[in-house]
Design a protein around this motif. Structure first.
Motif, PDB file in Angstrom:
ATOM      1  N   UNK A 113       0.819  -1.217   0.000  1.00  0.00           N
ATOM      2  CA  UNK A 113       0.000   0.000   0.000  1.00  0.00           C
ATOM      3  C   UNK A 113       0.853   1.268   0.000  1.00  0.00           C
ATOM      4  N   UNK A 114       1.968   1.245   0.710  1.00  0.00           N
ATOM      5  CA  UNK A 114       2.799   2.450   0.819  1.00  0.00           C
ATOM      6  C   UNK A 114       3.720   2.640  -0.378  1.00  0.00           C
ATOM      7  N   UNK A 158       0.977   8.330   3.886  1.00  0.00           N
ATOM      8  CA  UNK A 158      -0.076   9.050   3.171  1.00  0.00           C
ATOM      9  C   UNK A 158      -0.507   8.270   1.926  1.00  0.00           C
ATOM     10  N   UNK A 159       0.438   7.708   1.210  1.00  0.00           N
ATOM     11  CA  UNK A 159       0.124   6.914   0.029  1.00  0.00           C
ATOM     12  C   UNK A 159      -0.688   5.681   0.404  1.00  0.00           C
ATOM     13  N   UNK A 198      -5.760   2.846   0.405  1.00  0.00           N
ATOM     14  CA  UNK A 198      -6.752   2.121   1.200  1.00  0.00           C
ATOM     15  C   UNK A 198      -8.137   2.724   1.010  1.00  0.00           C
ATOM     16  N   UNK A 199      -8.228   4.045   1.005  1.00  0.00           N
ATOM     17  CA  UNK A 199      -9.534   4.704   0.931  1.00  0.00           C
ATOM     18  C   UNK A 199     -10.182   4.618  -0.450  1.00  0.00           C
ATOM     19  N   UNK A 200      -9.395   4.415  -1.502  1.00  0.00           N
ATOM     20  CA  UNK A 200      -9.982   4.318  -2.842  1.00  0.00           C
ATOM     21  C   UNK A 200     -10.063   2.878  -3.345  1.00  0.00           C
ATOM     22  N   UNK A 201      -9.559   1.947  -2.566  1.00  0.00           N
ATOM     23  CA  UNK A 201      -9.529   0.547  -2.973  1.00  0.00           C
ATOM     24  C   UNK A 201     -10.938  -0.028  -3.102  1.00  0.00           C
ATOM     25  N   UNK A 252     -12.222  -2.015   2.208  1.00  0.00           N
ATOM     26  CA  UNK A 252     -13.445  -1.258   2.494  1.00  0.00           C
ATOM     27  C   UNK A 252     -13.888  -1.450   3.943  1.00  0.00           C
ATOM     28  N   UNK A 253     -13.772  -2.677   4.453  1.00  0.00           N
ATOM     29  CA  UNK A 253     -14.125  -2.948   5.849  1.00  0.00           C
ATOM     30  C   UNK A 253     -13.228  -2.171   6.809  1.00  0.00           C
TER      31      UNK A 253
END
Length: 84
Positions: free
Chosen positions: A33-34, A59-60, A65-68, A74-75
């Protein structure tokens, strides 16, 4: 952490060790993710590994995570925003 170990049939007694499958999975997910490698691993107050990445890497990771569209991601986002 323990629930994840149970679901995956991983040992429960060593789940805090950095070489445990749970901790390896956590580290790999953070790195994915990072977009960067963990630069340092230490132990936090409860005994779990704590992984260091840069602030821009964090931050990345949060952004991704928020746009995945991944249901697990999402959970996590829902849990974090519902119970900040």
């Amino acid at each position: 952490m323990l629930s994840t170990c149970v679901v995956n049939n991983w040992p429960l007694d060593s789940y805090l060790h950095p070489d445990h499958p749970l901790q390896i999975a956590c580290r790999q997910e953070l790195e994915a993710l990072s977009g960067e490698k963990v630069s340092l691993t230490t132990i936090e107050g409860c005994g779990a590994p704590l992984y260091q990445i840069s602030l821009s890497g964090l931050a990345s990771a949060i952004h991704k995570l928020t746009i995945s569209q991944d249901e697990v991601h999402k959970e996590v986002v829902t849990a974090c925003t519902s119970h900040p």
